[in-house]
Structure formats: C-alpha cells, structure tokens
Design a protein around this motif. Structure first.
Motif, PDB file in Angstrom:
ATOM      1  N   ILE A  34       0.864  -1.195   0.000  1.00  0.00           N
ATOM      2  CA  ILE A  34       0.000   0.000   0.000  1.00  0.00           C
ATOM      3  C   ILE A  34       0.890   1.231   0.000  1.00  0.00           C
ATOM      4  N   ARG A  35       0.628   2.141  -0.907  1.00  0.00           N
ATOM      5  CA  ARG A  35       1.492   3.303  -1.054  1.00  0.00           C
ATOM      6  C   ARG A  35       1.365   4.248   0.149  1.00  0.00           C
ATOM      7  N   VAL A  36       2.520   4.720   0.605  1.00  0.00           N
ATOM      8  CA  VAL A  36       2.554   5.674   1.713  1.00  0.00           C
ATOM      9  C   VAL A  36       3.730   6.626   1.486  1.00  0.00           C
ATOM     10  N   THR A  37       3.678   7.808   2.081  1.00  0.00           N
ATOM     11  CA  THR A  37       4.778   8.774   1.915  1.00  0.00           C
ATOM     12  C   THR A  37       5.901   8.513   2.911  1.00  0.00           C
ATOM     13  N   HIS A  38       7.109   8.792   2.468  1.00  0.00           N
ATOM     14  CA  HIS A  38       8.316   8.701   3.308  1.00  0.00           C
ATOM     15  C   HIS A  38       9.377   9.569   2.624  1.00  0.00           C
ATOM     16  N   SER A  39      10.643   9.267   2.752  1.00  0.00           N
ATOM     17  CA  SER A  39      11.665  10.123   2.156  1.00  0.00           C
ATOM     18  C   SER A  39      12.419   9.419   1.031  1.00  0.00           C
ATOM     19  N   ILE A  40      11.761   8.452   0.386  1.00  0.00           N
ATOM     20  CA  ILE A  40      12.308   7.733  -0.767  1.00  0.00           C
ATOM     21  C   ILE A  40      11.097   7.245  -1.563  1.00  0.00           C
ATOM     22  N   PRO A  41      11.184   7.191  -2.881  1.00  0.00           N
ATOM     23  CA  PRO A  41       9.988   6.789  -3.636  1.00  0.00           C
ATOM     24  C   PRO A  41       9.557   5.336  -3.351  1.00  0.00           C
ATOM     25  N   GLU A  42       8.268   5.123  -3.539  1.00  0.00           N
ATOM     26  CA  GLU A  42       7.679   3.780  -3.418  1.00  0.00           C
ATOM     27  C   GLU A  42       7.949   3.119  -2.080  1.00  0.00           C
ATOM     28  N   THR A  43       7.547   3.807  -1.032  1.00  0.00           N
ATOM     29  CA  THR A  43       7.538   3.186   0.291  1.00  0.00           C
ATOM     30  C   THR A  43       6.168   2.547   0.496  1.00  0.00           C
ATOM     31  N   SER A  44       6.169   1.398   1.152  1.00  0.00           N
ATOM     32  CA  SER A  44       4.912   0.657   1.335  1.00  0.00           C
ATOM     33  C   SER A  44       4.558   0.435   2.795  1.00  0.00           C
ATOM     34  N   LEU A  45       3.264   0.488   3.075  1.00  0.00           N
ATOM     35  CA  LEU A  45       2.723  -0.248   4.202  1.00  0.00           C
ATOM     36  C   LEU A  45       2.514  -1.660   3.664  1.00  0.00           C
ATOM     37  N   VAL A  46       3.108  -2.631   4.318  1.00  0.00           N
ATOM     38  CA  VAL A  46       3.019  -4.005   3.826  1.00  0.00           C
ATOM     39  C   VAL A  46       1.831  -4.690   4.497  1.00  0.00           C
ATOM     40  N   LEU A  47       0.914  -5.223   3.680  1.00  0.00           N
ATOM     41  CA  LEU A  47      -0.251  -5.924   4.223  1.00  0.00           C
ATOM     42  C   LEU A  47      -0.086  -7.421   3.980  1.00  0.00           C
ATOM     43  N   LEU A  48       0.091  -8.159   5.082  1.00  0.00           N
ATOM     44  CA  LEU A  48       0.171  -9.624   4.985  1.00  0.00           C
ATOM     45  C   LEU A  48      -1.193 -10.203   5.311  1.00  0.00           C
ATOM     46  N   LYS A  49      -1.731 -10.993   4.401  1.00  0.00           N
ATOM     47  CA  LYS A  49      -3.020 -11.630   4.660  1.00  0.00           C
ATOM     48  C   LYS A  49      -2.758 -13.090   4.980  1.00  0.00           C
ATOM     49  N   THR A  50      -3.013 -13.490   6.217  1.00  0.00           N
ATOM     50  CA  THR A  50      -2.679 -14.850   6.639  1.00  0.00           C
ATOM     51  C   THR A  50      -3.935 -15.566   7.120  1.00  0.00           C
ATOM     52  N   ASP A  51      -3.787 -16.859   7.333  1.00  0.00           N
ATOM     53  CA  ASP A  51      -4.878 -17.669   7.888  1.00  0.00           C
ATOM     54  C   ASP A  51      -5.394 -17.115   9.201  1.00  0.00           C
ATOM     55  N   GLU A  52      -4.459 -16.518   9.952  1.00  0.00           N
ATOM     56  CA  GLU A  52      -4.841 -16.081  11.303  1.00  0.00           C
ATOM     57  C   GLU A  52      -5.152 -14.599  11.371  1.00  0.00           C
ATOM     58  N   GLY A  53      -5.279 -13.989  10.229  1.00  0.00           N
ATOM     59  CA  GLY A  53      -5.633 -12.569  10.222  1.00  0.00           C
ATOM     60  C   GLY A  53      -4.616 -11.744   9.474  1.00  0.00           C
ATOM     61  N   ASN A  54      -4.928 -10.467   9.329  1.00  0.00           N
ATOM     62  CA  ASN A  54      -4.069  -9.568   8.565  1.00  0.00           C
ATOM     63  C   ASN A  54      -3.046  -8.889   9.463  1.00  0.00           C
ATOM     64  N   VAL A  55      -1.844  -8.738   8.895  1.00  0.00           N
ATOM     65  CA  VAL A  55      -0.779  -8.027   9.595  1.00  0.00           C
ATOM     66  C   VAL A  55      -0.393  -6.832   8.732  1.00  0.00           C
ATOM     67  N   VAL A  56      -0.270  -5.642   9.353  1.00  0.00           N
ATOM     68  CA  VAL A  56       0.249  -4.478   8.623  1.00  0.00           C
ATOM     69  C   VAL A  56       1.602  -4.117   9.199  1.00  0.00           C
ATOM     70  N   TYR A  57       2.567  -3.942   8.323  1.00  0.00           N
ATOM     71  CA  TYR A  57       3.930  -3.592   8.712  1.00  0.00           C
ATOM     72  C   TYR A  57       4.179  -2.164   8.208  1.00  0.00           C
TER      73      TYR A  57
END
Lengths: 412, 412, 412, 412
Positions: free
Chosen positions: A119-142
């Motif tokens: 998921i696109r998010v702002t930072h100080s370098i292009p194309e930084t992501s919030l990482v969304l992991l979809k797992t059996d036990e639920g979603n994790v956002v990094y």
C-alpha cells in the motif's frame, strides 16, 4: 528485520544494516563486502537471519540501507518481494536474488496460507509501502518507516486502501517508533520549499552548495525546482547522486531541468568544479556529505581534493539533518567549523523529517484499528512512546500493545 | 532604553518593561500601575529614565511592551515620536504624553542639531522601524527588533531606503542581538502558512484552538486565511485580541473574514463558548495564553471558568513559542500536561521568530556599512555573537565594535 | 600565548597548542613535527609568535601541552623561564632552548626594567605558578590555569605571598576563564578520594581499569593510595604515564607503592597484561585513554592489540572527564559503547576539575585587588562571565575590566 | 502504592502523594485535607486505594511523603505496619490508624498465608526497609527507594540478611527505577562531607545559610558536624525541621551540638534572625526551601517576612538538589536570581542522591537472584532502564522482567 510466523511459515520483513554501529567500528560501507558475515552479526551490524525458520518470502518495504543493506550478506534464498522501484535498488546491491517487483495494491500469493499487498505511503524515498500480509490467522500491517505528508510532490498515501484495510480487520500492526515521542504531526515538504525559496532569494552572490540524501528524490526535486527560479545552473555531483537520479528519472519520479549537469566520476567532477571556480555566482552544486562522510564529494571539496577552493561569501545549505548520534553530531560540527574557517555561510535545517510523529501515528492507528500493536524500529524509550499513545486510544500494555526487544519473539 | 547624546542633547530610544523580571516577582502587568516607580527601577523592571539629561525626544521603534511599556511610569516630558500605528498603541497605555505620529521616510526635526526618519522593516508587529537619527556628528541607525522577511504578507522592508542610508554614511549602528548566534536566516511567514495549512487539513474533528500573541497581526491574518480554507467559523476571544484587532483593522493591516466573531468581555466569551460546546467541529478559537499567562482566556478555558470543557479529540495549535526563560518553560509544560490530561492533542511550533538571525544581521551590516557597531538587547553572550559576526566582516572589538553593559555609556 | 609589553620590551607568557583544532584536522601530536610551522599558524594550532617584538623572556606557567606545546615549533630565542618541574617537561619536548629553572618566590631579573617571580598555586599538574611580573609601570599577575584546592595532597597555594602581592599593588591581572560561569567553588581532591574509596570497596571482582591524565600526578597518587587499601597490584601502563611518573618521583611529587609496576613499551605491557588475564581479580590497571585517543593503551586494549581481552564483570573507572567538545564527547561515547558491549561496567565522573570556579576567582580578585582585569583562556562567553563577576566586585567594562580577542592588543 | 495479591489476600505497599502533580495544581500540602478525596484521585494525586480488594495490611517502607502521604486520605482499615521510626512519622499525619512498629528482622504474621520482615537499607531518611513478604507462593522483596551507601554515618545496609534472603529464594523483586539509567554507583555521603568541609573553610565572612530536606537526618548531621569544626553557632529554623529533629533525637539518629538552637514558630525565628543581623559572621542557618517552596523559611527570609535582610557577602549552600521537573527548575532558578540580586554567593550541589544507580541495582539483583523483576517508581523510560540492566544479567522482557503501567496488574 522482523519475522512473522503463521502456521509454521515465516515471512521476513526487511533486512538492513545498523549504520550507527558500522560507523562506530569505522567500517566503510563500500568495503563491507570484505568483512566476514559472522563478524557483522557479532557486532550487531546485520541481523542473524538464519534464526528465522522456513522463510517463504523476503519482503522489502522501501529502499533505504537500514532496510535492505544486509541482503548481500544474508543472501536470502526465498524470493525477494517489493514494488518495482525498491526492487531495482536491491538489484544494484545484490545480483544473486530471486527478485519480484509487485505493483501497489496487487495481491501476490506467497504460499497457500499467505498473500501480500503493498500500500502506497509517503516517506523520504519513492515507493515506500505499508506491507499488508493476509494470513490464515488474520491480517498483519507492517508500517516501518513512513510519514503522512499530504503535500508530498511525488506520491500520495493511499488513504482509501488504508481505511478499507482497517474495515477488513487487522490482527496486528507492526510500526516504527522513531518520532512517536514528538508532539504534533511531521511537517510537509512544502515547509522545505518555503524555506528554500526564501534562502535562495536572500543570498546575493557566491557559490551555493546544497547537500542532502542521494536517495531523497522528492527533496532533490524540491531543490531543483527552486534553483530553476533563481536562474542558476545546477551541478549534481557524486556517484550515489548519479545512480539514484538515473533510477528515479527512469521511473518518472524526477524531472531534471534541461540545464542540469550530473557528474559521477572524479574526473568529470573536477572539470565541472573548474568551471565553477570561474563563475561561482552562476552555479548551484548539489551533492552528499551533510553527515561529513569522509568519501563524500562535499568533504573532498573541502579537503582540496579537486581543482576547487571554497571562498569567503560562498553558502552551504544543509537540506538534511544528521541522525543524532554523538559521532554524527561531532563530524557535522567539525565540518561546519572548517567551512566557517573558510568564510562559508551556513544555512541549516532546510529539512523536514521523513518519519511519522505522534499525531501521524494516531491517525494510522485510528484508520487501521488493529487488535494488537507491536512497536519496533526505535530505542525502548521510543517504543515506550507508542505505549503511551496507544494507551490514550484504549490499548493496554501486555494485553494488546506489546514491547519486545531485538532477538525476542512474542505470540498473539 | 538607549540614549544617544550629541552636543549636549539626548534622544531617548524606546522605553520598555523587563517582562521576565516582572514575572519573577509575580507582578501582573495590569496591577503594575499601583506599584511605586522607584521600586520598579530598583528591581530593574523599568529603566532609570532620569539618568538621561536634556532629553529632546522619546522615540519608539515599535509597539511591543518591552519597548514602550515603561512610558506610563517614566512619563517622558519630551515629545514621543513614532509612526502612527505604534503611537496609537502608546496612546492606549499613556494618555498624558505629547504624541506625534510621523510617516515613514518623512524627515522630522527634533532640534536644530537632530532630525529623525523612520524606515520600514519587518518584525512581528505592524509598523516596526529602523530609526535613522541624523545628527551634527553623523547618522545613527537604531535597529532594535527586526527580521528580514521578504515573504511577509503585511509589509515590505524598504531596502532601497536602507541602501541609500548606507551610501549616505552611517556613523553608528545600534542593533539587537537576540538571535545573532543562530546560524542562517530567520525563516519567513510562509513557513507558518505551510505548517498551518497542513495541520488544519490533517485534523479531522473536535474543536481547534490556536494561540498566539495578540499584537502579531501578520500571524493572526495567516491563521484566519488558513481557517477560511477549511470552512470553520473563527472565534477570536479576549480583550487584548479585540483591542489589537480593532486597531489593525482601522489601519488596514488586517482583514477579518465575514464570519469571524470577536469577543472581548467574559460574558460574551462565555456565550460564544456555549455555542462551541454544541458544535465543536465547526469552530476555530483564536486566543492568547501560549505562555500560560494566568489571566489569559486559554488558561481560564482550561480552569473551567467558562461554560466550556475541553474534550478528548480537541486540538491545541501553538502558533507562538515561549520566551525561553525557566518560568515560561515550566508554565508552558504544566499547561500542556493539563491539556493532555483532558485528551487534547498538541501541535507545537507553528511559528517563526520575529528576530534577525546571523545572516539577516550580516546583510543589514553590509547594506549600512556603519563606522561603528554597538550591539544591545541581549545577554553578553548574545552581544558577543555580534562581535564574532562583525569580526568576520572586518570590524575589531573595542575599535569599531563595542560591548557595553546596561547602565554604561561609551563615546565614539 | 600572551605578550606583555612595557617600555618596548615584551615578555611572552606561555606558548601552547590548540588541541581541539589539532584533533579536528586529525593530526597526531607525535607526527606534528613533520608539519610545516606556517600551516600550523594558518590553522590556528600554534600562535603567530613573531608578532611579538623584542621578546626578552618566554615564561611558562605550568607544563600542560596547551601552555608549552608550541615551543618546539616557535623555537623562542629568548630564555625560557619557569620553576624546575615544568622546565624539565619543556626540556623533554625541546632540547634547543635556553632553559632556566627558577625557584618559587625567587626574584629573577629579566632586564633592567622587568623582574619575574613564580608563586605556587594548585592546579592539576605539579608546580603551577601565578606569574608575577614586576615592571616599571607596575606589577602584572598572570593566573592562567589554577584552582584553589586547600585539600590538595601535593602542594599548597601560597596565600601569604598572594596577599602580600595584593598589598604591594597589582596593575593588571590576566586570568583564565574556563569555569568562571560555574557557580560556587571547584571541589577539592578529597571528593575524588571519597568516591574512589567507595567504588573500590563496592566492586567485588573482575579486573579494574582506571584512566586519567598522565600529567595529573596528584590524581595518580590518590588512585594508588586507594588501590593500596584494597590490596590489588597496580599496573601503570604506557609511555606517557611512565615518563611523567619518573619525573614526578625524581622531584618527590609522587610515591609509588612497592608492588606497583610501570610498563612503558608495548612488549612489557603485553607481558603484564598476560599476567592480568590469569588473575584479573588481583590487578588494578592505570592508564591513559579517557578521551579515546587512538594511540592510548586503553583503546589498544579494547582493540585486542595485546594478549588481553576485556571480560564481563570487569570495571572501567573514568578518573578524568573529557574536554567537552563534540569530537571528544563522540569518541568517549563510542568507547563506552564498545566497553559495554563486552560487559564492562562503567564508573564515571571520579574526578574534580583543575580550574577555578566563580568563587575561587572572586577570592583571587579580592586578594590581589588589581587595578585592571584582562580575562583570557576561554570563549567570549566564558570571558564575559569574568565581566559579570568583576562587575559584582565594582569593576566596570572597558574602564578596568577589558575584553579583547585573540590577536588583539590593548593598552592600559 | 503497590498491591501484592496471593490466594485472595492483598498486601498494600506504601500509599503516597504525587508531589509533582499536586504542585501543578497549586495545592499546598497543608491545605490538602480540605480537598475532596475523589478529586485527588481524579487528578492522580493519590492512589485509588479501594481498587485493592481484601487488604490485610498496609505496609510502609519509609517515611517520605510520596510513600505515606496519601494515608490520611485513603484511611486504610487494615493495620499499618513499618519499623518504629516511620510509624511515628505516619502517626504525626494520621491519628486514626491501627499502627504497628515492627523491629528490623522480626517476622510479623499478617495472616495464615503471609508474613513480613523489614530489612535495613540505606536511603535519605532513617529506617528505610527492603520489605520481605513471605507468602504461600514464594517470597517477594519490595525495594522502593534505597541506595547502597557503605559510608552512611547513620545506618548500615544489612547485607548478611539480604544475601540470606537471596539464598532462601525470591520469587519477585519489585524495585524502584529513578536512577537506573545513571551509570556507576550513587556516591556516598562522605562526598558531601568533603565538599562541605572545603566550602566552610573557604568562605571567610558573611552569614552562611544551608538548605536541605528536613527529613534527611543524615545530611543534617553531616552539616552540623562540619559547622562545629568552623566554630559557628547553628540555628535550625522552621516547623518541619524542628519536628523531624525532635523525632530523630528521640530515636538516637541525630545528635545536636550543644550550642545549636532550633526554632519552630515564626516569633522565635524572628528573634533568632534578629541576633543574626548583629553578628552574621558567627552564625550558620540551616533551613528548608531549596525548591523555593513559598512557605519555607528561606523564601520568607528572602521576601523580608522577618527582621532580616540578606546582605552582600552572605552565602547560600544548597545541600539538596531539586527534583528535576520544569516547575521546580524554574522556581529554583528564580530563587537563585533573587539571591544573586542581593549579592548572595551561591554554592550548589553539596549533595548526593538517595537513589540507587545502575551498579547499586545490579548488586542488589545479584544478591537476591529473584525469579522475576517488576520495576516501578519511575517513568517508562526509567523502568526500561531496568529492562536493559536485567537483560545484561540474563533476564528477558515479558518472561521474567515485566513492564506494567500504573493501574495495571500482572500475574506471575
């Protein structure tokens, strides 16, 4: 580096270098490849990657060295996943990997159990992501390293996707802590523009030299835009500047003005600086070296390694702050003393941070509504700031906000 | 207060209160008139004005209390001269004087020997002047309190006149020192605009309260402009806000949006805050109190003196910084703790200074090329910073840059 | 370096190195002799000695490098005068000079016009003097670097002589300013004893390593005395330690306990540390390196340059503070981080300063009652602290207390 | 206040006031009894005592207000247990309770399940205890507020008992965190003696006034001992000084010199200060007020509430530091400014802390070898320092070292 394990499968998130420790032991990053990997682990410079078992993917959130720099040492066997721009940065450092560039918001299957989305998010370098992991036990956002800059001239945070992710349910948020103890929100890039425009019009003569991170494409664009307004010719000097600019241009993240010159190798830098010596009022030099890195072009300019001398009336614009550890503070202080001894005028703090402050974090927390929060990327004092913030929002320490140290694991 | 004596005649420049000392002895400015003048002199709160002999004029550079606040106590017999706006501020405080409003760049004869001109410069209150005294023995420029903000939305520094003054010859520059030890130049008001625009769009609900100096008309305009963009109704609360706004509107320095409400007396404030309690998402309160002054509307809002309670989710925007003396720092810290205990979010540092930094001062020095420099308005550390700067520009301590302490005289 | 000129004759007082500047340019003091003297002047590392004309004597107040270290570069032709102990230190560095050791309180004729006497005072190196110049135009006292420690175990300030000097009349006091802004008086060496006794009894096992200045003989004696009480064997390591100890023993300023071992060269250090590895609970190592000087024994112990490894449970006692410039602070911080990474426990601040604080200075001023005061050895902020102090005692800036910058002259 | 619950029974440990919060809301402790208890809970000034169920004993570790001050408000129904000295302090504040004075090392049965023992430890008030709770589920040690001062002139830490407790097994250590982030060990009282002896011999005339905590009996003894050596007459002024001294004399913890005078009420203070005005060189005043508490004798002396004026040449000895919160820092700074305006010389920092530093804590941890550690009494940053220390000693966060916030519970 963080590992998320679900049903026996592990996803590795980022894989970086500890730059402050490296510096303490006087390693030059470019010589690092000669150093034994076990030594680097022992010194706590790279993570002990093989503690993670059954790694199915190495995910990269963005292209900063403290997030990707250990990859050439730990040589992950699992596929390395990120969006295309950071993948190219990894490729420059490490040719051996199994690299996949995944588009934003495209669901990528890592295994039967686990999928990932960026998921696109702002930072100080292009194309930084919030990482969304979809797992059996639920979603994790990094969310490791981001800010919410709605006035970024490069990209926009995908708020719609973030809010939808929150509505779909988030089991765990893993989130950076660098500036959570700073009140308010991190100021936007427009503040840099306002300061820069002011300073560029204020200075009447002499050479202007600006220094910033070579990976901070948005800042480079800001600087070039403002330089164009005052009619000076921009000279961009140094290998890392050249490499980052080439990549960013290729991806359409940067547009150089037609009169800009980019010089990577010492010979061409020397030539360009020779021109500068003749008409210093007409040029604007952009380079690295704001932390007084000994190999940086700025330091070599100062040490008379080129056909160039600073002169009384020149100006130095610091368009980046040092990471506030004692060595950086000291090196920067020495750099400024030497510049001042030559009569160079110093303009500091033409900069805004790339990291979320307390209110940015609060907004993310409210949008995602995670069941659990795990602060990372910060000292225990900084991570404790996340405990304070989450407590204000109804979380409780050890129940749904967790503190763990490097090397530890927790189950939720 | 500074006295310039030429040929037996003295010109008094400014005549202010030491606010930090006042506060140390717990005086309320409003009760000050009951205190004996000699006590105030002994405590070093007002200057010992009668040490100056044969005063032919009391000149005022701008309307801040630390430049005019002692006038009601020292009751100058000489005519009081300034441009029209500060003269009106003096009149509010002191009705007995012989007040003259002089236009910018108009030469006013004080005596046969001495004439004065006011040159427009930017600061944090309208109509601040560089005071130019033309005497038999040469010209004196008094630059006490100014910045060079070329992006000020209220006034422009009259650079042409400053440069001409320099070409005509300046014998002595008397100049403030508050921030001469700060590298670079003081950022422009556009930085405040950028920060404010960002914060106002970022906050999603709850009441917004901003606090700033009631005399800082430019800042008030910045705030009202940005509030208008997000569609909230501005409520401006408190007597000093009301008085300053009335004056500034009368002089055309401020334009209120049509939906703005200004309430001076407690009853009307109470009524207005009652409305706010019903629709807090629709209002924006602007008031004083950023230094936690006990009589300020903000402090009284917090102490439940009105029909008003802060609620979780409200926001406080500090659009001014405290003057960094320990009492102010402490009171501000207590203020923030109490706000946070109510769940109010804090946004700090939406502010730029009104005082010249090192490079602003260097530019003024270069434009004026004075024979002598006398730094004032600052601790000896700050004034020593001027010695360092002037030395870089070829001046020499005790020859043409002078350090004297309060109460001392020097001849050049 | 300070020059006092009376009737065309100049007396040079001290002649030192700027250590902080040296360090900034990465010079090693031991390699300094290869550097061109003009370069050192240009970098402001050594004084421009030939600006002083008709120098009749080079006086040395005490043996610290920042007071004598430039002598080998400026090679004074005039006789070099001091008391015997500092003269021996100068001789070690510079064999070519015309060196005279003068006893305390002995009047030495420099010329027909000028005599000198050395008055004993406490500092952090043996035989520090208040220098009394008796000239045609009055007496000058030079008090550069001293404290008033009446509990010094090495020497006593000669108060009788100081007071008599005051009664005889002092035209000018030239005085250091390092800590004049610190309230109170500098604590005595007994504070170090109390802290050290406590820490040595507190630590139960592991190797103890202490680090201090090799020239600080009193501190070395304090440490050895306290080590003797806990029954460990002292090992004193390093060339500079050995040289200073030899000299101090020869002059009777230091008494080593019978079981102490002193090792200067790397081979013997290596051997001794080999013994330590076998019985680390029985030894106490004393060496230099508290500022993390790269050549110091402590740093080489840490870098594994000897047959020695630090172990968990060892202790490091810092019996000296760093000179607080950013580079020192940073190097010290890195040193501590590396020690902690090995499990070494840190005991800081077993130290008192060797420089007079505000009340020490006030006492000297009252004893000497000089007509004029000239603060030196300090930043302008520090020297301004002397202006504040002297003002409390009835002096007035520019009348009888003077501020001048390096390179300037003043006449009184 | 901490509750330990075993088998349905709870033991309450301490019951104090938050002094910093009190001060923030401008409450005078002496007026506090008029304030509603619920308001005090809401403001977080006193603990919400009735959250603890089935309290079988209220234990007190020592007599400081932040450990006992809430007892008059929460009015515990369970018996209040401590050693005799703190019990008397509680009795002064709260007459209604069921108070038991238990001797050190005497086992006291609270219930069938639980016994308590008090172990002597050093701190900054007489009879401070490590509290040992012996329960069905193992032993708990509560170490809230202590230091290890082996040079205390009042009491000795009972190391034998501490070590035996460790050998018997400790399930949980609850321990204070105030200075765990400070390297090394807390210096002993002998450091205060050394500084004080030095300063008292150094000052030549004028009145000497010292200020410290009235409950710090050891410090008072140190001061009186040193004053006796210089032959001045000690005057001890103020109610709280008088009350604490009476109690300490009764218990044999303090011995006044025969010429000491203690004055509690304003009339006698006034008389005594009248004498001082006649012979100020012969007296030494000891009183409270180092934090500039408005009701303290020192502040009233300064505000001319007595027949007394400070004079140029008097000295103020600060034998206690302020608790470093912004309000205290500011009030202290104002106090010093006012003293300096009268010509009083300031001697700061004649003080050592009463709280354990990192190495004191490590020693306690090693002696007790607890299964679990629960840091308390400190901000989350300070408690995190305990996590770092315990990690060095093999503990692991969330496994056997625990972080919980105020109001939370954890089970082990």
């Amino acid at each position: 580096m963080t590992g998320v394990t679900v049903g026996g499968e592990t996803i590795a998130l980022d894989n970086g270098l500890r730059l402050d420790t490296l510096q303490m032991y006087d390693y030059d990053i470019r010589d690092l490849k000669k150093v034994n990997g076990d030594d680097l682990i022992r010194l706590d410079v790279i993570p002990e990657a093989n503690r993670l078992r059954n790694v199915r993917a190495q995910i990269v959130s963005h292209g900063h060295l403290d997030h990707i720099g250990a990859i050439p040492f730990t040589k992950p066997k699992a596929p390395i996943l990120s969006t295309p721009y950071p993948i190219e940065i990894v490729r420059r450092e490490y040719r051996g990997g199994d690299l996949y560039g995944v588009e934003f918001n495209e669901e990528f299957s890592i295994s039967k159990r686990t999928k990932v989305e960026f998921i696109r998010v702002t930072h100080s370098i292009p194309e930084t992501s919030l990482v969304l992991l979809k797992t059996d036990e639920g979603n994790v956002v990094y969310a490791c390293d981001y800010k919410l800059d709605d006035y970024c001239n490069l990209e926009k945070t995908d708020y719609r996707k973030v809010r939808r992710t929150g509505r779909d349910g988030v089991k765990l948020l893993i989130v950076e802590s660098t500036r959570v103890n700073v009140a308010g929100k991190t100021p936007p890039e427009t503040v840099v523009r306002s300061k820069l425009e002011d300073v560029l019009h204020f200075i009447e003569g002499g050479l202007m030299v600006a220094t910033t991170f070579s990976s901070h494409i948005e800042r480079i664009q800001t600087i070039l835009d403002e330089v164009e307004k005052v009619g000076r010719t921009p000279l961009i000097l140094g290998h890392s500047m050249m490499n980052n600019i080439e990549l960013a241009e290729r991806f359409g993240y940067l547009e150089l003005p037609p009169n800009a010159k980019v010089c990577g190798d010492p010979k061409r830098i020397n030539q360009a600086l020779g021109e500068v010596m003749k008409k210093r009022d007409e040029y604007f030099v952009l380079t690295t070296g704001h932390q007084a890195e000994p190999q940086s072009v700025l330091v070599r300019m100062l040490e008379n390694n080129f056909r160039f001398r600073f002169q009384k009336g020149d100006s130095l614009l610091f368009c980046a702050n040092v990471i506030p550890v004692p060595l950086n503070i000291a090196y920067r202080s020495v750099l400024e003393s030497k510049l001042q001894a030559r009569g160079v005028r110093i303009f500091r703090d033409i900069h805004v941070s790339g990291h979320a402050s307390k209110e940015d974090h609060r907004k993310l927390l409210r949008m995602l509504q995670p069941e659990h929060v795990l602060p990372c990327h910060g000292s225990i004092e900084q991570r404790s700031g996340w405990v304070a913030l989450a407590s204000e929002e109804g979380y409780e320490l050890n129940r749904n906000i967790h503190l763990i140290n490097n090397g530890q694991t927790t189950s939720i």
